[in-house]
Write a protein that holds these residues in place. Sequence first.
Motif, short mmCIF file in Angstrom:
data_model
loop_
_atom_site.label_atom_id
_atom_site.label_comp_id
_atom_site.label_asym_id
_atom_site.label_seq_id
_atom_site.Cartn_x
_atom_site.Cartn_y
_atom_site.Cartn_z
N SER A 51 0.96 -1.05 -0.09
CA SER A 51 0.00 0.09 -0.18
C SER A 51 0.77 1.39 0.45
CB SER A 51 -1.34 0.02 1.35
OG SER A 51 -2.12 0.77 1.38
N THR A 101 1.03 5.53 0.02
CA THR A 101 0.37 7.34 0.02
C THR A 101 1.35 8.36 -0.27
OG1 THR A 101 -0.66 5.89 2.01
CG2 THR A 101 -0.77 8.77 1.57
N ARG A 117 -3.81 4.81 -0.53
CA ARG A 117 -4.57 5.03 0.24
C ARG A 117 -4.30 7.08 0.09
NH1 ARG A 117 -6.15 4.19 4.62
NH2 ARG A 117 -7.30 6.20 6.80
N ALA A 172 -9.78 3.97 -0.22
CA ALA A 172 -9.82 4.62 0.67
C ALA A 172 -9.24 6.50 1.09
CB ALA A 172 -8.83 4.50 2.08
N TRP A 173 -10.16 7.90 1.38
CA TRP A 173 -9.20 8.80 1.82
C TRP A 173 -8.89 9.09 3.29
CZ3 TRP A 173 -7.49 11.48 -1.84
CH2 TRP A 173 -7.97 12.01 -2.90
#
Length: 264
Positions: free
Chosen positions: A130, A132, A169, A223-224
């Motif tokens: 993942s 970000t 994310r 997702a935020w």
Amino acid sequence: PASVRWMLTRSCVPGAQLRVSIQRTLAGVTNFNTLVGNTTVTADAWVRLQATVDFAFNYDALSIYVESASGTVSFYIDDFDLTFIPPVTIETGIPSVSETYAGLFPIGAAVFAGDLSGPHAQLLAKHYSSITSENDMKWDATEPNPGAFTFTNSDPQVAFAKAHGMRVRGHTLLWHNQIPAWVFQDASGNPMTPTPENKALLLQRLTNHIRGVMTHFGDDVYAWDVANEVIDPAQPDGFRRSVWFNITGTDYLDTAFRVARETS
């Protein structure tokens, strides 16, 4: 990376302040960075200046130069040496961290453009599931001018994640920092004051921004982080006294989460 191993300087004026800088040009954009900060250089002895430079991109042009902190001080340069240092290599014969913990939780990392190539990219692909974006999905990066959305840096990060089976994310739709000045200006271009008109305008800008960003990324962002750092424990009610709060009260939070839910 490259190392400026030897740069001996000697000033014609006692106690002169000299520094070493680098000029980088890529695709017509030029940036300047300091490699060695202001350093006292004497007139009666050589002073060594040295630094290591990391390059994340294949620049079109690079220049390294010595400059004085002020004025036009005369100085000498001797024994300049620029040495290439081979980039580090990652260990490939060890277990992947993300695969090891796949049944428990994802392993995430915050990234910027420089992480998408070289050993940084290899580490991401091997050990992480993942990512970000550090700053490239924030308001100043995605909507620097009203309604003019841009995703120049964030799109490659999402593409990298998709290519390596990683989740993304989003960070962040709403914050009190890294907000372009126009967001908090009234219809006349002045700083907003708490009025019903400014409240309505600010909430509409927030709505437009969230819809624009989320619609662009769609399902590529799973997702935020809708609202970031809105709490201030020092306040009796716990809310940070940001411009958002001062103009709209807590309605900006209601709006942000409602619009994010409607757009997802």
